[in-house]
Design a protein around this motif. Sequence first.
Motif, mmCIF file in Angstrom:
data_model
loop_
_atom_site.group_PDB
_atom_site.id
_atom_site.type_symbol
_atom_site.label_atom_id
_atom_site.label_comp_id
_atom_site.label_asym_id
_atom_site.label_seq_id
_atom_site.Cartn_x
_atom_site.Cartn_y
_atom_site.Cartn_z
ATOM 1 N N VAL A 25 -7.530 -4.590 -2.029
ATOM 2 C CA VAL A 25 -6.346 -4.860 -2.526
ATOM 3 C C VAL A 25 -6.371 -5.650 -4.066
ATOM 4 O O VAL A 25 -7.338 -6.482 -4.150
ATOM 5 N N LYS A 26 -5.461 -4.978 -4.713
ATOM 6 C CA LYS A 26 -5.415 -5.771 -6.438
ATOM 7 C C LYS A 26 -4.554 -6.747 -6.422
ATOM 8 O O LYS A 26 -3.469 -6.913 -5.423
ATOM 9 N N TYR A 27 -4.729 -7.754 -7.082
ATOM 10 C CA TYR A 27 -3.541 -8.731 -6.901
ATOM 11 C C TYR A 27 -2.179 -8.509 -7.473
ATOM 12 O O TYR A 27 -1.512 -8.979 -6.867
ATOM 13 N N GLN A 68 0.815 -1.120 0.066
ATOM 14 C CA GLN A 68 0.041 0.043 0.028
ATOM 15 C C GLN A 68 0.880 1.227 0.056
ATOM 16 O O GLN A 68 2.116 0.928 0.397
ATOM 17 N N PRO A 69 0.569 2.437 -0.276
ATOM 18 C CA PRO A 69 1.434 3.524 0.026
ATOM 19 C C PRO A 69 2.185 3.728 1.118
ATOM 20 O O PRO A 69 2.926 4.307 1.094
ATOM 21 N N GLU A 70 1.354 3.584 2.129
ATOM 22 C CA GLU A 70 1.958 3.573 3.359
ATOM 23 C C GLU A 70 2.970 2.349 3.893
ATOM 24 O O GLU A 70 3.748 2.504 4.801
#
Length: 194
Positions: A126-128, A94-96
């Motif tokens: 969440v994408k694969y 994720q961005p974080e």
Amino acid sequence: MKKQYIEKKTNRDKKHTQLIRGIIYAIIIIIIYNMLIISISAILNKTGKSIFGYNMYIITTDSMKPNINSGDIIIINKADKENLKVGDVITFSQPEGLITHRIVKIEEDEYITKGDNNNIEDEKKVKYEQIKGRKVMKIPFLGKVVILLQDEVYIIVIIIIVLLIYLNVQTREEKDRIRREKKERADDKFQKNN
């Protein structure tokens, strides 16, 4: 005269053997030290270096308690899209940063995740492509040790302790050898006198 020559040669050979053992031991410690550094780097590297297709990450939060605790290491392996199912623990970006949570729902091409210790599902789906892998194994507490080993002082202390143990063992073996030789000489002298 011949006996003294043999004793000197034997002592020289023993000193060479001890020197060679010491050198081999030092080489082993250097190899172990480098393996530790490489392992720590692989675990702490946020991009995750793959070792035989497996990645290791240190869990730094309590969001997966009680199943996975802060300080545990998880080992993940890339999973095919069709093999991912509800209940799988996955690590994803994720961005974080990297997050390790459980899949609670699957909606078309997106996964809804949640930490076992969290009351609500994660906000972002969440994408694969974001999934680094599925948890294969957990190693409790090892992450805390790895974090400690980041500090070179701890590594040096461990190496000094191992060397002191080695030197203690070597000294004890040397004393035992000297005692055996003295006993053998005394036995030989006793037999010659009788």
